[in-house]
Design a protein around this motif. Structure first.
Motif, PDB file in Angstrom:
ATOM      1  N   ALA A  31       0.833  -1.205   0.000  1.00  0.00           N
ATOM      2  CA  ALA A  31       0.000   0.000   0.000  1.00  0.00           C
ATOM      3  C   ALA A  31       0.867   1.254   0.000  1.00  0.00           C
ATOM      4  O   ALA A  31       0.559   2.233  -0.687  1.00  0.00           O
ATOM      5  CB  ALA A  31      -0.927  -0.012   1.212  1.00  0.00           C
ATOM      6  N   LYS A  32       1.962   1.254   0.776  1.00  0.00           N
ATOM      7  CA  LYS A  32       2.867   2.402   0.791  1.00  0.00           C
ATOM      8  C   LYS A  32       3.478   2.633  -0.587  1.00  0.00           C
ATOM      9  O   LYS A  32       3.725   3.772  -0.990  1.00  0.00           O
ATOM     10  CB  LYS A  32       3.977   2.181   1.825  1.00  0.00           C
ATOM     11  CG  LYS A  32       3.516   2.291   3.266  1.00  0.00           C
ATOM     12  CD  LYS A  32       3.124   3.709   3.641  1.00  0.00           C
ATOM     13  CE  LYS A  32       4.320   4.621   3.811  1.00  0.00           C
ATOM     14  NZ  LYS A  32       3.909   5.972   4.288  1.00  0.00           N
ATOM     15  N   MET A  33       3.738   1.549  -1.315  1.00  0.00           N
ATOM     16  CA  MET A  33       4.294   1.663  -2.659  1.00  0.00           C
ATOM     17  C   MET A  33       3.212   1.934  -3.701  1.00  0.00           C
ATOM     18  O   MET A  33       3.516   2.105  -4.881  1.00  0.00           O
ATOM     19  CB  MET A  33       5.047   0.384  -3.032  1.00  0.00           C
ATOM     20  CG  MET A  33       6.294   0.119  -2.228  1.00  0.00           C
ATOM     21  SD  MET A  33       7.242  -1.293  -2.857  1.00  0.00           S
ATOM     22  CE  MET A  33       6.115  -2.663  -2.510  1.00  0.00           C
ATOM     23  N   ASN A  62      -3.100  -1.851  10.669  1.00  0.00           N
ATOM     24  CA  ASN A  62      -2.249  -1.773   9.479  1.00  0.00           C
ATOM     25  C   ASN A  62      -2.893  -2.472   8.289  1.00  0.00           C
ATOM     26  O   ASN A  62      -2.814  -2.007   7.152  1.00  0.00           O
ATOM     27  CB  ASN A  62      -0.878  -2.388   9.755  1.00  0.00           C
ATOM     28  CG  ASN A  62       0.055  -1.453  10.503  1.00  0.00           C
ATOM     29  OD1 ASN A  62      -0.258  -0.276  10.685  1.00  0.00           O
ATOM     30  ND2 ASN A  62       1.185  -1.961  10.943  1.00  0.00           N
ATOM     31  N   THR A  63      -3.528  -3.610   8.539  1.00  0.00           N
ATOM     32  CA  THR A  63      -4.173  -4.354   7.451  1.00  0.00           C
ATOM     33  C   THR A  63      -5.365  -3.580   6.911  1.00  0.00           C
ATOM     34  O   THR A  63      -5.548  -3.463   5.692  1.00  0.00           O
ATOM     35  CB  THR A  63      -4.618  -5.743   7.943  1.00  0.00           C
ATOM     36  OG1 THR A  63      -3.489  -6.441   8.481  1.00  0.00           O
ATOM     37  CG2 THR A  63      -5.204  -6.557   6.798  1.00  0.00           C
ATOM     38  N   ALA A  64      -6.180  -3.039   7.809  1.00  0.00           N
ATOM     39  CA  ALA A  64      -7.328  -2.237   7.366  1.00  0.00           C
ATOM     40  C   ALA A  64      -6.852  -1.017   6.569  1.00  0.00           C
ATOM     41  O   ALA A  64      -7.403  -0.699   5.505  1.00  0.00           O
ATOM     42  CB  ALA A  64      -8.154  -1.794   8.566  1.00  0.00           C
ATOM     43  N   PHE A  67      -5.590  -2.110   2.931  1.00  0.00           N
ATOM     44  CA  PHE A  67      -6.636  -2.437   1.960  1.00  0.00           C
ATOM     45  C   PHE A  67      -7.434  -1.191   1.578  1.00  0.00           C
ATOM     46  O   PHE A  67      -7.813  -1.026   0.417  1.00  0.00           O
ATOM     47  CB  PHE A  67      -7.551  -3.533   2.526  1.00  0.00           C
ATOM     48  CG  PHE A  67      -7.018  -4.923   2.304  1.00  0.00           C
ATOM     49  CD1 PHE A  67      -7.598  -5.762   1.364  1.00  0.00           C
ATOM     50  CD2 PHE A  67      -5.917  -5.386   3.013  1.00  0.00           C
ATOM     51  CE1 PHE A  67      -7.102  -7.037   1.140  1.00  0.00           C
ATOM     52  CE2 PHE A  67      -5.411  -6.667   2.795  1.00  0.00           C
ATOM     53  CZ  PHE A  67      -6.006  -7.496   1.855  1.00  0.00           C
ATOM     54  N   ALA A  68      -7.671  -0.306   2.532  1.00  0.00           N
ATOM     55  CA  ALA A  68      -8.398   0.926   2.214  1.00  0.00           C
ATOM     56  C   ALA A  68      -7.565   1.853   1.340  1.00  0.00           C
ATOM     57  O   ALA A  68      -8.088   2.487   0.417  1.00  0.00           O
ATOM     58  CB  ALA A  68      -8.804   1.636   3.499  1.00  0.00           C
ATOM     59  N   THR A  69      -6.265   1.946   1.623  1.00  0.00           N
ATOM     60  CA  THR A  69      -5.384   2.791   0.818  1.00  0.00           C
ATOM     61  C   THR A  69      -5.405   2.357  -0.643  1.00  0.00           C
ATOM     62  O   THR A  69      -5.402   3.188  -1.558  1.00  0.00           O
ATOM     63  CB  THR A  69      -3.949   2.738   1.369  1.00  0.00           C
ATOM     64  OG1 THR A  69      -3.944   3.281   2.696  1.00  0.00           O
ATOM     65  CG2 THR A  69      -2.991   3.531   0.499  1.00  0.00           C
ATOM     66  N   LEU A  70      -5.443   1.050  -0.866  1.00  0.00           N
ATOM     67  CA  LEU A  70      -5.488   0.502  -2.226  1.00  0.00           C
ATOM     68  C   LEU A  70      -6.903   0.436  -2.771  1.00  0.00           C
ATOM     69  O   LEU A  70      -7.129  -0.078  -3.869  1.00  0.00           O
ATOM     70  CB  LEU A  70      -4.844  -0.889  -2.249  1.00  0.00           C
ATOM     71  CG  LEU A  70      -3.343  -0.918  -1.938  1.00  0.00           C
ATOM     72  CD1 LEU A  70      -2.852  -2.352  -1.792  1.00  0.00           C
ATOM     73  CD2 LEU A  70      -2.543  -0.194  -3.016  1.00  0.00           C
ATOM     74  N   ARG A  71      -7.861   0.944  -1.980  1.00  0.00           N
ATOM     75  CA  ARG A  71      -9.280   0.961  -2.356  1.00  0.00           C
ATOM     76  C   ARG A  71      -9.803  -0.433  -2.684  1.00  0.00           C
ATOM     77  O   ARG A  71     -10.533  -0.637  -3.664  1.00  0.00           O
ATOM     78  CB  ARG A  71      -9.533   1.934  -3.509  1.00  0.00           C
ATOM     79  CG  ARG A  71      -9.229   3.382  -3.143  1.00  0.00           C
ATOM     80  CD  ARG A  71      -9.796   4.352  -4.164  1.00  0.00           C
ATOM     81  NE  ARG A  71      -9.469   5.733  -3.848  1.00  0.00           N
ATOM     82  CZ  ARG A  71     -10.162   6.502  -3.012  1.00  0.00           C
ATOM     83  NH1 ARG A  71     -11.209   6.002  -2.385  1.00  0.00           N
ATOM     84  NH2 ARG A  71      -9.799   7.756  -2.791  1.00  0.00           N
ATOM     85  N   ARG A 106     -12.307   5.987   4.281  1.00  0.00           N
ATOM     86  CA  ARG A 106     -11.683   6.082   2.954  1.00  0.00           C
ATOM     87  C   ARG A 106     -12.510   5.365   1.891  1.00  0.00           C
ATOM     88  O   ARG A 106     -12.667   5.848   0.774  1.00  0.00           O
ATOM     89  CB  ARG A 106     -10.281   5.479   3.035  1.00  0.00           C
ATOM     90  CG  ARG A 106      -9.641   5.060   1.722  1.00  0.00           C
ATOM     91  CD  ARG A 106      -8.868   6.161   1.082  1.00  0.00           C
ATOM     92  NE  ARG A 106      -8.027   5.651   0.007  1.00  0.00           N
ATOM     93  CZ  ARG A 106      -7.259   6.403  -0.754  1.00  0.00           C
ATOM     94  NH1 ARG A 106      -7.206   7.693  -0.549  1.00  0.00           N
ATOM     95  NH2 ARG A 106      -6.528   5.883  -1.713  1.00  0.00           N
ATOM     96  N   ILE A 107     -13.036   4.193   2.234  1.00  0.00           N
ATOM     97  CA  ILE A 107     -13.811   3.431   1.249  1.00  0.00           C
ATOM     98  C   ILE A 107     -15.308   3.544   1.504  1.00  0.00           C
ATOM     99  O   ILE A 107     -16.099   2.801   0.923  1.00  0.00           O
ATOM    100  CB  ILE A 107     -13.374   1.950   1.217  1.00  0.00           C
ATOM    101  CG1 ILE A 107     -13.475   1.331   2.599  1.00  0.00           C
ATOM    102  CG2 ILE A 107     -11.972   1.824   0.659  1.00  0.00           C
ATOM    103  CD1 ILE A 107     -13.129  -0.156   2.617  1.00  0.00           C
TER     104      ILE A 107
END
Length: 502
Positions: A31-33, A62-64, A67-71, A106-107
């Protein structure tokens, strides 16, 4: 790369050997990348659900977050994570609470139990949070529909206090402080708790931060600028951007169709940032040379659309405009051609039909119907020319609002059915959406207006349609001729007496 592909393949094959921290850290790293590999994330999700009982609170958050960062709207995984977070709510760190609430916001995944659990403990722990965590939490609470004035006021008070303290001791970068203030402004406005006093305090602090940054960047020892590829002749979409109105701290630019407002979205159009860098040297207008400041660009228009875009020439001007955008103090008027005849009863203005809009949410724009039209060769293709004034809205709300109301924008490849889109492109040059007017204030509180007539390609497309009656014909003529547009409120709109043309 080959190494990345090999790593992903090995991870997929050995996912059962990953413990909770390995699963959380791997998803967090990708997700950071900003790298979304479906095969890997699917097996991480499946394995995580099997091992959630072993997850610590940081692994859960961190897992939530990842996944949200990557939508990735993995409802099964995220709801399972929320149950575990609720059961361990007293063990959660401030960072866990902020990250988890941010992820669900976010989502736009409603979860009343989780929101109640997090808000129930945040109030007592507000002083423990860092400014960024508080700002993110306020944003999440506003997005998820919390309407607790005492809690939101407490969050705002602490964010302001911590930002001022961080600024005085130099512990945070100015741009990070401005980002936190920007997020807080949106959260308090969206939740209905932004008072005039707080709004004025935020604006003054934003401007002070801007003036400090301007002084800092006037030094010859500037950080290296963002490297952007110059626009090659073969990449030029046709019309070039134009500087329409320029002031010492702000410029209004006409963005033609085909240009991309920033380089964060994969779109394929030439970047406005590269064009801005060609207009201003780094010593003249340094802000347009730095990606972390959005190259000075305040609001977005997607690639197929055209219209006016505001650019801050100074950090004070940029931050002032960002505050205006979040508080609804930038007037944005658009003209669109949409499918079907829009009813004149005002239904489309009464509520939001946007994707994931809350029940009873206000419409993201106010619309006036100017004309009912149809294709000359297809009688059963009714369309409406409309002008609208944008309210405060999330990105994407405008297009999904009209699509949800049964009026998708003509030639919109994203929100129209493929068959309808292809039929539109037989006669319409591109998506029929144009921002024709902006009204805004500079950093000295002087009000300015900028207007842009309908571009030639959309005028040619509009001229191919037949008006329903004389009212519609008169309204369309002004746009086809390229007359200077009026403010949205000056358009009367159809009265319902448009007798069909024979």
């Amino acid at each position: 790369t080959e190494k990345m592909e090999a790593f992903i393949q090995q991870s997929v094959q050995k996912i059962s050997e990953f413990g909770p921290q390995g699963l959380a850290n791997t998803s967090w790293a990708f997700a950071k990348m900003e790298q979304k590999f479906d095969d890997l994330l699917e097996v991480i999700s499946a394995e995580a659900k099997e091992k959630l009982d072993e997850f610590e609170t940081q692994n859960l958050s961190n897992t939530a977050w990842a996944f949200a960062t990557l939508r990735i709207e993995d409802k099964s995984l995220l709801m399972s994570i929320s149950e575990k977070v609720i059961s361990k709510i007293e063990q959660c760190s401030c960072r866990d609470l902020a990250s988890t609430s941010w992820a669900f916001a976010r989502i736009h995944m409603p979860n009343d139990d989780l929101v109640a659990a997090i808000s129930g403990v945040v109030g007592a722990r507000i002083p423990e949070f860092e400014a960024k965590g508080l700002s993110n939490t306020a944003w999440a609470f506003a997005t998820l529909g919390i309407r607790d004035g005492g809690l939101m006021d407490g969050l705002a008070s602490q964010v302001m206090s911590k930002i001022k303290h961080s600024w005085s001791d130099g512990s945070m970068k100015i741009e990070d402080l401005a980002t936190d203030l920007n997020g807080l402004t949106w959260a308090m406005e969206h939740s209905g708790f932004l008072t005039e006093a707080l709004s004025a305090e935020i604006l003054e602090l934003m401007r002070c931060l801007g003036r400090t940054k301007d002084a800092e960047m006037s030094s010859p020892d500037k950080p290296p600028p963002t490297q952007i590829e110059k626009i090659a002749p073969e990449d030029h979409p046709g019309d070039a951007p134009i500087l329409r109105t320029e002031f010492p701290d702000v410029v209004c630019v006409h963005k033609p169709a085909g240009w991309e407002v920033d380089n964060q979205d994969a779109g394929g159009g030439p970047w406005m940032s590269a064009w801005l860098m060609e207009q201003y040297t780094i010593d003249q207008v340094p802000i347009v040379h730095y990606e972390e400041h959005q190259f000075g660009m305040v609001q977005r228009l997607d690639i197929p659309s055209s219209g006016l875009v505001l650019v801050g020439k100074t950090w004070e001007g940029f931050y002032s405009l960002k505050w205006q955008l979040q508080t609804g103090n930038i007037t944005r008027d658009y003209v669109l051609l949409v499918h079907n005849w829009v009813d004149l009863d005002g239904r489309v203005n009464r509520q939001s039909f946007a994707e994931k809009a809350a029940e009873g949410a206000a419409a993201p724009a106010k619309l006036t119907v100017l004309a009912h039209l149809r294709r000359a060769d297809e009688e059963e293709t009714p369309m409406s020319l409309v002008v609208m004034r944008v309210q405060k809205s999330r990105r994407g709300d405008l297009r999904t609002h009209f699509a949800g109301a049964g009026h998708p924008t003509v030639a919109d490849g994203k929100y129209s059915e493929r068959e309808a889109y292809l039929r539109d492109r037989e006669w319409c040059a591109r998506k029929f959406m144009h921002c024709f007017r902006l009204e805004f204030r500079d950093s000295k509180d002087v009000t300015h207006e900028c207007c842009e007539p309908l571009p030639h390609d959309l005028r040619s497309s509009l001229a191919k349609l037949l008006p329903r009656g004389p009212e519609s014909a008169a309204a369309v003529e002004a746009w086809i001729e390229g007359q200077r547009p009026k403010p949205w409120q000056d358009y009367v709109g159809l009265t319902g007496t448009d007798t069909p043309v024979t």
